[in-house]
Design a protein around this motif. Structure first.
Motif, PDB file in Angstrom:
ATOM      1  N   VAL A   1      43.477  16.157  19.396  1.00 49.02           N
ATOM      2  CA  VAL A   1      42.185  15.443  18.829  1.00 49.02           C
ATOM      3  C   VAL A   1      42.626  15.325  17.447  1.00 49.02           C
ATOM      4  O   VAL A   1      42.722  14.122  16.635  1.00 49.02           O
ATOM      5  CB  VAL A   1      40.871  15.886  18.985  1.00 49.02           C
ATOM      6  CG1 VAL A   1      39.831  15.444  18.413  1.00 49.02           C
ATOM      7  CG2 VAL A   1      40.569  15.975  20.680  1.00 49.02           C
ATOM      8  N   ASP A   2      42.998  16.370  16.656  1.00 46.21           N
ATOM      9  CA  ASP A   2      43.097  16.279  15.172  1.00 46.21           C
ATOM     10  C   ASP A   2      44.305  15.337  14.852  1.00 46.21           C
ATOM     11  O   ASP A   2      44.263  14.580  13.796  1.00 46.21           O
ATOM     12  CB  ASP A   2      43.549  18.026  14.778  1.00 46.21           C
ATOM     13  CG  ASP A   2      42.132  18.633  14.859  1.00 46.21           C
ATOM     14  OD1 ASP A   2      40.850  17.901  14.642  1.00 46.21           O
ATOM     15  OD2 ASP A   2      42.131  19.987  14.681  1.00 46.21           O
ATOM     16  N   TRP A   3      45.254  15.425  15.535  1.00 46.96           N
ATOM     17  CA  TRP A   3      46.695  14.676  15.529  1.00 46.96           C
ATOM     18  C   TRP A   3      46.445  12.929  15.536  1.00 46.96           C
ATOM     19  O   TRP A   3      46.718  12.453  14.734  1.00 46.96           O
ATOM     20  CB  TRP A   3      47.732  15.271  16.681  1.00 46.96           C
ATOM     21  CG  TRP A   3      48.954  14.266  16.210  1.00 46.96           C
ATOM     22  CD1 TRP A   3      49.590  14.077  14.970  1.00 46.96           C
ATOM     23  CD2 TRP A   3      49.778  13.783  17.312  1.00 46.96           C
ATOM     24  NE1 TRP A   3      50.721  13.419  15.118  1.00 46.96           N
ATOM     25  CE2 TRP A   3      50.899  13.113  16.527  1.00 46.96           C
ATOM     26  CE3 TRP A   3      49.673  13.822  18.602  1.00 46.96           C
ATOM     27  CZ2 TRP A   3      51.889  12.502  17.386  1.00 46.96           C
ATOM     28  CZ3 TRP A   3      50.593  13.149  19.374  1.00 46.96           C
ATOM     29  CH2 TRP A   3      51.718  12.406  18.618  1.00 46.96           C
ATOM     30  N   VAL A   4      45.748  12.704  16.522  1.00 50.93           N
ATOM     31  CA  VAL A   4      45.112  11.355  16.666  1.00 50.93           C
ATOM     32  C   VAL A   4      44.320  10.963  15.622  1.00 50.93           C
ATOM     33  O   VAL A   4      44.537   9.700  15.099  1.00 50.93           O
ATOM     34  CB  VAL A   4      44.443  11.194  18.102  1.00 50.93           C
ATOM     35  CG1 VAL A   4      44.027   9.563  18.273  1.00 50.93           C
ATOM     36  CG2 VAL A   4      45.314  11.571  19.162  1.00 50.93           C
ATOM     37  N   TRP A   5      43.359  11.782  15.214  1.00 51.50           N
ATOM     38  CA  TRP A   5      42.409  11.200  13.831  1.00 51.50           C
ATOM     39  C   TRP A   5      43.549  11.023  12.816  1.00 51.50           C
ATOM     40  O   TRP A   5      43.406  10.122  11.920  1.00 51.50           O
ATOM     41  CB  TRP A   5      41.503  12.400  13.441  1.00 51.50           C
ATOM     42  CG  TRP A   5      40.329  12.406  14.308  1.00 51.50           C
ATOM     43  CD1 TRP A   5      39.682  13.291  15.234  1.00 51.50           C
ATOM     44  CD2 TRP A   5      39.221  11.497  14.178  1.00 51.50           C
ATOM     45  NE1 TRP A   5      38.612  13.102  15.737  1.00 51.50           N
ATOM     46  CE2 TRP A   5      38.236  11.769  15.024  1.00 51.50           C
ATOM     47  CE3 TRP A   5      39.035  10.155  13.481  1.00 51.50           C
ATOM     48  CZ2 TRP A   5      36.956  10.982  15.176  1.00 51.50           C
ATOM     49  CZ3 TRP A   5      37.964   9.590  13.688  1.00 51.50           C
ATOM     50  CH2 TRP A   5      36.873   9.687  14.453  1.00 51.50           C
ATOM     51  N   GLU A   6      44.430  12.089  12.482  1.00 56.05           N
ATOM     52  CA  GLU A   6      45.412  11.891  11.478  1.00 56.05           C
ATOM     53  C   GLU A   6      45.950  10.628  11.745  1.00 56.05           C
ATOM     54  O   GLU A   6      46.492   9.707  10.563  1.00 56.05           O
ATOM     55  CB  GLU A   6      46.170  12.927  11.314  1.00 56.05           C
ATOM     56  CG  GLU A   6      47.412  13.038  10.469  1.00 56.05           C
ATOM     57  CD  GLU A   6      48.177  14.129  10.284  1.00 56.05           C
ATOM     58  OE1 GLU A   6      49.268  13.888  10.004  1.00 56.05           O
ATOM     59  OE2 GLU A   6      47.883  15.427  10.647  1.00 56.05           O
TER      60      GLU A   6
END
Length: 623
Positions: free
Chosen positions: A536-541
């Motif tokens: 999830v954090d990677w896609v937000w980034e």
């Protein structure tokens, strides 16, 4: 902060060779011998979080008055005997024959929360006294699971690391030079919960004549006649013949934590290796004991399902619950493929772990819910069995397995789950979760919505299963439960912060599954670069960098609908919004996927969380 703690622990590498005692001796430490001593003149070299007291050898932080997660996360402790062990029988031995040895010990692993277990502990033999990384590396290996020193380890693993190939969160394995076990076996097979907060006894014997390593485990101090694991091993394939090795223990925690204590330890050379009994491991697990109490409640709950099976029927159907029939291991029991002897119908049989009180509660929760609900995207319960202490559920078999396996472990390694089926699966999953939240007389909070709990029928329709952590509440009540549940990568931040679980936490998990389907990788990947560990954090980034399509599963190539892909990625982020109040309901998700409602505006970068504003104050609890 969490990563800093781990790196500070890992980078403290200590070399002991110049200080160690070069003495050949058998020893007994603990209650039946010399006390454990982590001092300069003691019998152990202890580093990391290891310490000793009259109560035993503790391998991770011990101050239970400090229950803040920061105190325990990413911790590791190692304790090695100050007596090094020579591997060659004699320096003058022309045959260069290795020693035979036997070691036994008693340990207790106590999880801080039965649903969130730390990574586990290991008995280790090392060419150098150097500590490794915490988490799934057990404090023995580097952060990618590779050896720092030449290593033989017997792991007692209590946390399922998908990326390390773990079978479940309760297994024993033989690790040679890296953390991926050469041979592993589930402790459930002998009715043992390694993190059950009770004494576990283990015996490890190496016979240099037969070159076999045997591991035994038991919940009492009587050494089993049959070994739990037999692994063919030449010690000189692991270590150099002329080197001295360290022996001891190591344990570690990651995002969850256990308390680890070794109470007794004996190590000895075996003068006559032929005296070690050589037998094969048992084929069948022991029949579980009768669960204590609650029998009338169990029958009452299961009575809503019409078909009762006998234990003999299910033994025949699953080929005596053999390993070849096992489909997987869940939190509360193993699942086996079977064929009913009378009708020939293919079924999936779920067998409750006999020693787990938590498993019994999960079994009852699953029965009470799934026996009452009916939906085209929810697995169908066919029957049940309560016979001679066995509790089993019988489901229709899903011929295409789980979404998790279809994405990451297909029958044909070259096959790729096509986009059309992926979009069909996420749509069906949304329908199932919407039904649980709003379509039944009581709201059901699943609490463990993830890719491995989405089954696929013969036409790749999504069929939601595993209701062992689910809870029912009246629609008029505040839908909050107070026990943390779920799986890393799918757990909403407000759950970790407050311990309260609502339908919006299910929505968060749905968002993570949507991203798993689009990106073709797990929601939590320990071995990934730091910024990619949580999907999830990677896609937000990547959204913030205006390179959202960089996360698309590369195995798809260009074989996907770009409009649907963008919709699913953005919907996944919206559902996984850090603030629960900003997430859509599952009704809205279904309408968005069906094209009946436009996707709301998604922030261009990850918003700051404000968890406490969402914590409900309603005192009503789920049942």
């Amino acid at each position: 902060m969490m990563r800093d703690i781990r790196f500070r622990s890992v980078l403290s590498i200590i070399v002991l060779r110049a200080l160690v005692k070069h003495v050949v001796a058998n020893f007994t430490l603990g209650a039946n011998g010399t006390s454990f001593q982590c001092t300069d003149r003691g019998n152990l070299w202890c580093f990391g979080n290891a310490s000793a007291s009259p109560a035993g050898l503790m391998l991770t932080p011990i101050d239970r008055a400090i229950m803040a997660y920061e105190y325990y996360l990413w911790t590791a402790g190692m304790a090695l005997s100050t007596t090094q062990i020579p591997l060659q029988k004699s320096e003058s031995d022309p045959t260069r024959t290795s020693i035979s040895f036997s070691t036994s010990f008693r340990f207790i692993i106590e999880p801080s929360d039965p649903n969130y277990r730390g990574d586990g502990m290991a008995f280790v033999m090392l060419s150098e006294g150097r500590q490794g990384f915490s988490g799934g590396s057990f404090g023995v290996f580097d952060r990618r699971g590779h050896h720092i020193a030449r290593t033989l380890a017997i792991e007692f693993d209590t946390h399922e690391n998908w990326d390390l190939g773990d079978e479940n969160n309760n297994h024993v394995g033989v690790d040679v030079q890296d953390v991926n076990s050469k041979l592993a076996r589930s402790a459930w097979e002998v009715s043992i919960d390694l993190a059950g907060s009770y004494s576990i006894y283990s015996w490890i014997d190496y016979n240099s004549s037969t070159q076999n390593l045997e591991v035994r485990i038991s919940s009492d101090n009587a050494k089993p006649s049959l070994p739990f694991i037999v692994y063919p091993l030449n010690l000189f394939d692991v270590f150099h013949p002329d080197e001295l090795v360290y022996v001891g223990f190591s344990a570690a925690n990651g995002l969850c934590f256990n308390f680890y204590t070794v109470h007794d330890w004996t190590f000895s050379f075996v003068s006559d290796p032929e005296a070690i009994v050589q037998v094969s491991p048992p084929i069948l697990p022991a029949l579980p004991p009768e669960p204590g109490g609650g029998g009338k409640v169990q029958v009452a709950l299961i009575a809503g399902v019409s078909l009762e099976f006998s234990f003999e029927q299910l033994c025949i159907a699953t080929d005596q619950f053999g390993e070849e029939s096992k489909l997987g291991q869940g939190a509360f029991g193993a699942v086996y493929r079977g064929q009913l002897p009378d009708t020939g119908q293919l079924v999936a049989v779920k067998r409750l772990n006999p020693v787990s009180n938590q498993g019994l509660k999960g079994f009852l929760a699953e029965v009470s819910i799934i026996s009452q609900i009916r939906h085209r995207n929810i697995v169908k319960l066919l029957g049940w069995c309560k016979d001679r202490g066995n509790l089993l559920l019988v489901y229709e078999l899903m011929p295409n397995g789980s979404l998790d396996k279809a994405l990451f472990h297909p029958a044909n390694p070259k096959s790729v789950l096509p986009w059309k089926l992926r979009f069909k699966i996420i749509s069906g999953s949304a329908d199932a979760l919407y039904y649980l939240h709003e379509g039944w007389r009581q709201q059901v909070i699943h609490r463990d919505f993830k890719s491995s709990n989405i089954m696929l029928d013969q036409d790749f329709n999504a069929m939601l299963g595993d209701f062992g952590l689910a809870r029912m509440v009246d629609h008029s009540q505040c839908p909050a439960t107070t026990q943390i549940a779920g799986t890393f990568g799918y757990i909403a931040p407000e759950v970790a912060g407050s311990g309260r679980f609502t339908d919006k936490a299910d929505v968060y998990a749905f968002g993570a599954v949507a991203l798993v389907i689009a990106c073709g990788r797990p929601a939590f990947l320990f071995k990934a670069p730091v910024e990619q560990i949580f999907l999830v954090d990677w896609v937000w980034e990547k959204l913030d960098q205006e390179s959202l399509f960089d996360v698309v599963d590369p195995r798809l190539g260009e074989e996907f609908d770009a409009k649907e892909m963008k919709l699913l990625l953005l919907l996944g982020l919206l559902c996984s919004h850090p603030n629960a109040g900003s997430r859509p309901t599952m009704r809205e998700v279904v309408e968005i996927l069906g094209g009946r409602v436009a996707l709301p505006l998604v922030p261009s970068s990850k918003p700051q969380p404000h968890y406490l504003s969402f914590v409900a104050s309603d005192p009503h609890q789920s049942i």
